[in-house]
Design an enzyme around this catalytic site. Structure first.
Site, PDB file in Angstrom:
ATOM      1  N   LYS A 190       0.851  -1.193   0.000  1.00  0.00           N
ATOM      2  CA  LYS A 190       0.000   0.000   0.000  1.00  0.00           C
ATOM      3  C   LYS A 190       0.889   1.245   0.000  1.00  0.00           C
ATOM      4  CE  LYS A 190      -3.663  -2.300  -0.191  1.00  0.00           C
ATOM      5  NZ  LYS A 190      -4.447  -3.076   0.735  1.00  0.00           N
TER       6      LYS A 190
HETATM    7  C1  LIG Z   1      -5.524  -4.042   1.063  1.00  0.00           C
HETATM    8  C2  LIG Z   1      -6.990  -3.918   1.074  1.00  0.00           C
HETATM    9  C3  LIG Z   1      -7.774  -4.336   2.161  1.00  0.00           C
HETATM   10  C4  LIG Z   1      -7.241  -5.173   3.297  1.00  0.00           C
HETATM   11  O1  LIG Z   1      -6.224  -4.666   4.021  1.00  0.00           O
HETATM   12  P1  LIG Z   1      -5.181  -5.670   4.744  1.00  0.00           P
HETATM   13  O2  LIG Z   1      -4.359  -4.740   5.556  1.00  0.00           O
HETATM   14  O3  LIG Z   1      -4.425  -6.352   3.655  1.00  0.00           O
HETATM   15  O4  LIG Z   1      -5.967  -6.612   5.578  1.00  0.00           O
HETATM   16  C5  LIG Z   1      -9.131  -4.082   2.154  1.00  0.00           C
HETATM   17  N1  LIG Z   1      -9.716  -3.472   1.114  1.00  0.00           N
HETATM   18  C6  LIG Z   1      -9.010  -3.065   0.034  1.00  0.00           C
HETATM   19  C7  LIG Z   1      -9.730  -2.359  -1.061  1.00  0.00           C
HETATM   20  C8  LIG Z   1      -7.638  -3.296  -0.033  1.00  0.00           C
HETATM   21  O5  LIG Z   1      -6.955  -2.924  -1.116  1.00  0.00           O
END
Ligand SMILES: *Cc1c(COP(=O)(O)O)cnc(C)c1O
Length: 379
Positions: A190
């Protein structure tokens, strides 16, 4: 497979080392420590929201958010279909049913008109949806004005999955702060990463207090372990928070770089027939976590799959867009409202490498691969 040019790779050249060493020296590497508090207060300041609770993943933040909204067995929760499974999985953890809704063509996020039709349809079937989960895909703000109007009209809360959209803005306001609850992710690729982690924000102090209680196994503030309800082990640890804080300090610079990467792709591909970008409107600003394009095979003569393969041969990682959840085998009995827009986006789309430190030279090389794909077609 290791790529010479990855899709999105974290840059850790700020205070990450210093802060994590400080966390280790302090002995506080678990769910207590100064970096948790500092990360939370910097997040709430940055987002201009009441309070932020940092958690061990974006998925747990979404799960907890749904618990706070009172979602339980038998309930229905509307969810954008064009997203990662983590937006909808917590609905199922709670014994509720997701109701998937198609996207609209401007932002690729949930379509407000279909959203309203869906609410009316579910009410006419005897069940009013308990919440609306919306997503800002790849950092692109959804049509919040229209969505919030519908949320108010039918009195259904919005849970904002801003996992990909920290720092994105809609009408000058931070994404994640529009819904009753907003959620972020700090997972590996991210725009900012804490190794793994997430965050729940709200302007409702009661919800925040409950989030704190439930994320620590609902342990009451008493000298002995005392529990009035079922909680979760969802807190972030201090070591992750140390890295997350250092990353957050750089968020503005990261957004600048990601937007620059996006702008360069646009310049390099200007006039290229049959390629279209996910594009922000006048009232929104994307963090452009990932630059996403659509390839019109009828025009280019090559598909997203063809291009992905050629990029891979050149050591370049790219990624298909999210496969709509209503087309996932695991959700094949789940209700869906809409047409085939999100499926078309999936069939034609590709995310291009978008790391903060992606060089112009590498982008030229990537665009060169796209051009050679075209010449293969028309030779
Ligand atoms: C990455 C992501 C998540 C989940 O987050 P994690 O930290 O990986 O559990 C939820 N929704 C979207 C749209 C994402 O891209």
């Amino acid at each position: 497979m290791a790529f010479n040019i990855p899709l999105s790779f974290p840059v850790l050249n700020g205070n990450e080392n210093l802060y994590s060493q400080q966390a280790i020296s302090s002995g506080h590497i678990a769910t207590f420590g100064q970096f948790i508090n500092r990360f939370e207060s910097k997040l709430s300041k940055r987002l201009k929201t009441h309070e932020a609770v940092v958690l061990n993943s974006g998925t747990s933040a979404l799960h907890l958010g749904m618990v706070l909204l009172g979602i339980g067995p038998g309930d229905e929760v509307i969810c954008q279909s064009f997203t990662f499974c983590a937006s909808a999985n917590p609905v199922v953890y709670l014994g509720a049913t997701p109701i998937f809704v198609d996207s609209e063509k401007d932002t690729w996020n949930i379509c407000p008109e279909i959203l309203e039709d869906t609410i009316l349809s579910r009410i006419s079937k005897g069940k009013k949806p308990k919440a609306i989960v919306i997503v800002h895909l790849f950092g692109m703000p959804a049509k919040m004005k229209e969505i919030l109007e519908i949320s108010e009209k039918y009195n259904i809360p919005v849970l904002e999955d801003a996992a990909e959209a920290i720092g994105s803005k809609y009408e000058g306001k931070a994404c994640g702060t529009f819904g009753q609850i907003g959620v972020f992710s700090f997972n590996g690729n991210k725009i900012i990463s804490s190794g793994g982690g997430g965050c729940l924000i709200s302007n409702d102090t009661n919800l925040i207090q409950r989030a704190r209680l439930l994320s620590t196994q609902a342990r009451e503030d008493l000298p002995f372990y005392h529990h009035l309800e079922i909680g979760y082990n969802y807190k972030m640890n201090n070591l992750s928070a140390a890295v997350g804080l250092a990353q957050l300090e750089q968020l503005d610079a990261y957004i600048k770089s990601r937007r620059l990467v996006n702008q360069r792709y646009r310049n390099l591909l200007k006039g290229f027939p049959g390629i279209e970008f996910q594009t922000e409107s006048n009232d929104s600003q994307s963090n452009y976590w990932l630059t996403a394009i659509l390839i019109d095979k009828e025009v280019t003569g090559f598909s997203n799959e063809d291009l992905k393969r050629s990029l891979m041969k050149n050591g370049v990682e790219s990624r298909f867009l999210w496969k709509p959840l209503h087309t996932q085998p695991v959700f094949n009995t789940t209700p869906y409202y809409g047409g085939s827009l999100s499926e078309k986006l999936f069939e034609n789309g590709l995310c291009l490498p978008s790391s903060v430190d992606l060089t112009f030279k590498n982008q030229e090389m990537i665009v060169e691969v796209i051009h050679s794909e075209l010449s293969k077609t028309f030779k």
